[in-house]
Design an enzyme around this catalytic site. Sequence first.
Site, mmCIF file in Angstrom:
data_model
loop_
_atom_site.group_PDB
_atom_site.id
_atom_site.type_symbol
_atom_site.label_atom_id
_atom_site.label_comp_id
_atom_site.label_asym_id
_atom_site.label_seq_id
_atom_site.Cartn_x
_atom_site.Cartn_y
_atom_site.Cartn_z
ATOM 1 N N GLY A 164 0.833 -1.193 0.000
ATOM 2 C CA GLY A 164 0.000 0.000 0.000
ATOM 3 C C GLY A 164 0.873 1.251 0.000
ATOM 4 N N CYS A 165 0.278 2.358 -0.419
ATOM 5 C CA CYS A 165 1.086 3.579 -0.532
ATOM 6 C C CYS A 165 1.479 4.119 0.832
ATOM 7 C CB CYS A 165 0.375 4.628 -1.375
ATOM 8 S SG CYS A 165 -1.317 4.974 -0.902
ATOM 9 N N TYR A 166 0.549 4.150 1.774
ATOM 10 C CA TYR A 166 0.932 4.594 3.113
ATOM 11 C C TYR A 166 1.994 3.664 3.719
ATOM 12 C CZ TYR A 166 -2.998 7.943 3.466
ATOM 13 O OH TYR A 166 -3.864 8.998 3.313
#
Lengths: 343, 343, 343, 343
Positions: free
Chosen positions: B145-147
């Site tokens: 995921g980006c986070y």
Amino acid sequence: MTFTAAVSGASGYAGGEILRLLANHPDIEIGAITAHSNAGSTLGELQPQLHSLADRMLQDTTPEVLAGHDVVFLALPHGASADIAAQLPADTLVIDAGADHRLQDPAVWEKFYGSPHAGTWPYGLPELPGHRESLAGARRIAVPGCYPTSVLLALAPGFAAGLLEHDDVVVVSASGTSGAGKAVKANLLGSEVMGGMSPYGVGGGHRHTPEMEQGLSLAAGAPVSLSFTPTLAPMARGILTTATAKVRPGVGYAALREAWEAAYADEPFVRVLPEGQWPTTKSVLGSNHATLQLAFDEHAGRVIVSAVIDNLTKGTAGGAVQSMNIALGLDETAGLTLQGIAP
Amino acid sequence: MTFTAAVSGASGYAGGEILRLLANHPDIEIGAITAHSNAGSTLGELQPQLHSLADRMLQDTTPEVLAGHDVVFLALPHGASADIAAQLPADTLVIDAGADHRLQDPAVWEKFYGSPHAGTWPYGLPELPGHRESLAGARRIAVPGCYPTSVLLALAPGFAAGLLEHDDVVVVSASGTSGAGKAVKANLLGSEVMGGMSPYGVGGGHRHTPEMEQGLSLAAGAPVSLSFTPTLAPMARGILTTATAKVRPGVGYAALREAWEAAYADEPFVRVLPEGQWPTTKSVLGSNHATLQLAFDEHAGRVIVSAVIDNLTKGTAGGAVQSMNIALGLDETAGLTLQGIAP
Amino acid sequence: MTFTAAVSGASGYAGGEILRLLANHPDIEIGAITAHSNAGSTLGELQPQLHSLADRMLQDTTPEVLAGHDVVFLALPHGASADIAAQLPADTLVIDAGADHRLQDPAVWEKFYGSPHAGTWPYGLPELPGHRESLAGARRIAVPGCYPTSVLLALAPGFAAGLLEHDDVVVVSASGTSGAGKAVKANLLGSEVMGGMSPYGVGGGHRHTPEMEQGLSLAAGAPVSLSFTPTLAPMARGILTTATAKVRPGVGYAALREAWEAAYADEPFVRVLPEGQWPTTKSVLGSNHATLQLAFDEHAGRVIVSAVIDNLTKGTAGGAVQSMNIALGLDETAGLTLQGIAP
Amino acid sequence: MTFTAAVSGASGYAGGEILRLLANHPDIEIGAITAHSNAGSTLGELQPQLHSLADRMLQDTTPEVLAGHDVVFLALPHGASADIAAQLPADTLVIDAGADHRLQDPAVWEKFYGSPHAGTWPYGLPELPGHRESLAGARRIAVPGCYPTSVLLALAPGFAAGLLEHDDVVVVSASGTSGAGKAVKANLLGSEVMGGMSPYGVGGGHRHTPEMEQGLSLAAGAPVSLSFTPTLAPMARGILTTATAKVRPGVGYAALREAWEAAYADEPFVRVLPEGQWPTTKSVLGSNHATLQLAFDEHAGRVIVSAVIDNLTKGTAGGAVQSMNIALGLDETAGLTLQGIAP
């Protein structure tokens, strides 16, 4: 074969964008990188987005430092390039991103800039009729201004095809703030520009008018006159130009569309969008593309052309690299990505 | 040798960014491009920035359409990828940009997503200890995921080096709106987000917590617990993560700095900035870089790490292509430009 | 009865906002308006949004010009207000929007600012326990900093109610660029800040920490320690603060919620939002409100409070006017609109 | 004396702005607040910036709910207001923020909207010659469109004074996204609009042309024709209009300036800026002002007028409240603050 390139004005927005493109160019090796007051700094401090060049040191902008490269890019303030160019060898390809060598008429230059004319160099907008040929093998190239790039691409096909009246062209452009440069001015603070729009350099903007009229007149084969108003938009990059001209009697939408589509059918960087789709500056962010759409406002008898470019890419650095490619005999698209960054 | 790649979910932001990178990839030929409700449209209508692919038609997302490629990218909603992956040959490289195959613990998956766990695939963050090796030759890859990408890059070096307490990590991230996807919701309208900030999915955000804790625990060799708050910033792209953790007694700034610098010294896409320079999301726009800076707040006994990525590039599509490169034995940086777009 | 007010620093963002509010205040007549380098200009040139004051001339900032008013607002750089205040009559209400008179401990002031302490004035955050009383009838008031305003409103109820651990508070705030003032700096150019986020003044930010710790310690009745990281968001106005603290054993969500709701039940400018609704900075744009929401992250044992204010209104000029109203015995909400501007 | 007012369409941007102004209006008591699909919600959920009205419940939009008030504001989709207005008493002041009652010529209405004409009401732009008189005592008022408001204020003085040619007016406007309303559309997502500009509703924009031509023709006393292109700017609020018209032979700058200054000398909400100062939309944010500047482009023989308004205030809700004040015999500026919010 690899060519070496020096870039001056590397701490500004134009210089940074030239370096971004050259760093990805398969045929170019970046040599000297120079600046004025920032000489002695690393590029990483000033252009943190250029990760692979972060440790490069900025040198002084002198003919000695710039000499000895195949290509020299000048991204300098108005009036600074002629002197330096005169001290560079005649077989060095010198590409001037400033205004000094764009205008053909010395009287016009002197009227708008108040200084002696430095001469006229081949004009780096290969999509205009006859211009690509004049760039092949050139060793001096004047990069068009960002506003004129958008306006000339928007209207030249109609004038070249004889479909438009020569007087009373009206153009309104919205530019991102990078078009105003990196010099710190109170009206360019983020707090001032975010969330608002304003006319921009209504006085200074007129400097672009003769360059636009020159290019459209060349396309038309007769003098074209134009009213131009630039505005400043709350975005870092991009130009949206709304260009309108009166359509000659008897000319209809089909003839207009055919002229524009024919003019750009084989161009790698200019697209006339399918009918119904309107351009957005975000679709050309970081790419060398211009995209256009046109409408015929029969009620007013005007063609309305919307054109978008990235002012730093096709409008400055991309146009410069594209012209360099032509001058050096390289693939015209080398180093110039074909996709924009969106959203 | 050229590999063929199919991209599903091509009308969304992740799918568009994957296509942008693949279009510039020297070793990839783009095959099928698929979507759900937008099948039958051209890519030019939906992703107008992909100029060179504008005429490509979107097909339906079915195993039949996706089969027959060397690589298949899945940019689909949660829960949709397992079924399709199961119908693709075992020797096809399937890269899942969704969440389905990221978590190792089925119980954790079921707690946070409320559905059966689809299995665990090699985790596409090669900068974490041991991960690059597990990606080499892989035929199934879960894109982080980006986070979590930003948080794991920010803190893993400190945990791997044993310098940080395992409890009470606190992270606050600000993300551009593209992280919320292209689905039309009233709170994501431009009028609502421009000029303002808000917490974002405080409930949904917790879904990222187990992925962050999993990665940090692997680095630490023991369970790490974390509090995470995402916020939505008025920008289209980019994540700025502020990650803080308590420093173990006796550890000082020099040891911290050495750990981070050593961890990323040979990484092509992660840079610890020189002291005194702080990262900005604009410096990584469109590039696959993460840049970091760290400070030791002695008063609070916490290390504070600021990390920036482009959520769609290193945070999604760039990470996916980087992992693909490793899996296929290509140059890890192929197709991934090393410069960001700024300003 | 009408009071006269003078405003210094009128060309800056704080001064402009004070004038905006005073121009709408039913009990105030605006007297002298002063500036430093901009003395001699009209207000219309510098604050074009203040239409009804456009023709007013800026005077020099001297005690002579400022004397003879019932109220004097000082919106000056750090260190400039003590001298001027000393030359104003004791019965003039002097309201200092700068930092000089906020801190109680001279040693802390000297450590963070490196200059002699100018003294401590009543602290203009009436929502803190006991503070409204100390402002009634005051003739010297220190306006809180914008970050501390948001942090103190976010966390004071929990400390006052004895629900939170005193150590290891962690705060991350995002501020609009007007918080950095109107001085022209390259990193505050619109081209640099639009579309990006960055940490901001990680060094300078620490100056706010003692002010936050002072206020929370007063609420807690014992020393509270805190780690604070400010970030700069691409918007002109607004602060979103994410404040987290460890919850004491045995305290649950109901007790937390009750403490916050009780603390602000009668406050005209602080709202705890209904459960499920999260604050956005746009909802307080131009208003004097702070809105809050809280969550209990049981997993991490932390309360997470999101608080939004307009940094120039409640965070500076609105807080100043609210305190002025209390000091002068006016309706506390006079001149302070109760609605924000949105979208 | 206090008047009661009902507001329909209260969940939209126009309705929210009407409520913001009425909540601060000294002579108005807000009665029923209605919506369509959002009936049953609280206002706090939908318009969180209206702090003092947060607990008010939205009712259904029916004549029964709206009746019994002195004033009824209709902020409804095109075509919905005529039916409701017909069911309200003749002595109720009905103010229609929609387009239904703006045009005088039924044939023009039917051509552009494709439905039967609902009739013509007094036009709520008191600054046009003769309009203020027609609004006094009126019980039905049509609020001008936001684009026409900016264009009519920009050009009417020149036509009224007989200084401009009647054909070939060219206007380009940039509007904030709130002008496109709150309906969720993919092209209005924050990710799509932030950082970019695009033409906007080039087809739909033409609907504003007859309203502009009607107003300018009334000022000129003869038909005026106009070409209009709207664009969408990355900001929530504001319109910047660039309006150009050909100047009649013999007319110079002095005559132009005198005409504009004379036209607005006594207007409380329209300012011609001092020479050298150009308007910015931020200076009118949230205020009911329009500010103008004009230049004479002698080269092109055109006057260029830059005009800014807040599309939701002077362009919609503020114009509506100003007209209401006139109709009810109140102070024309009541409830309308004279300052904008900046930066």
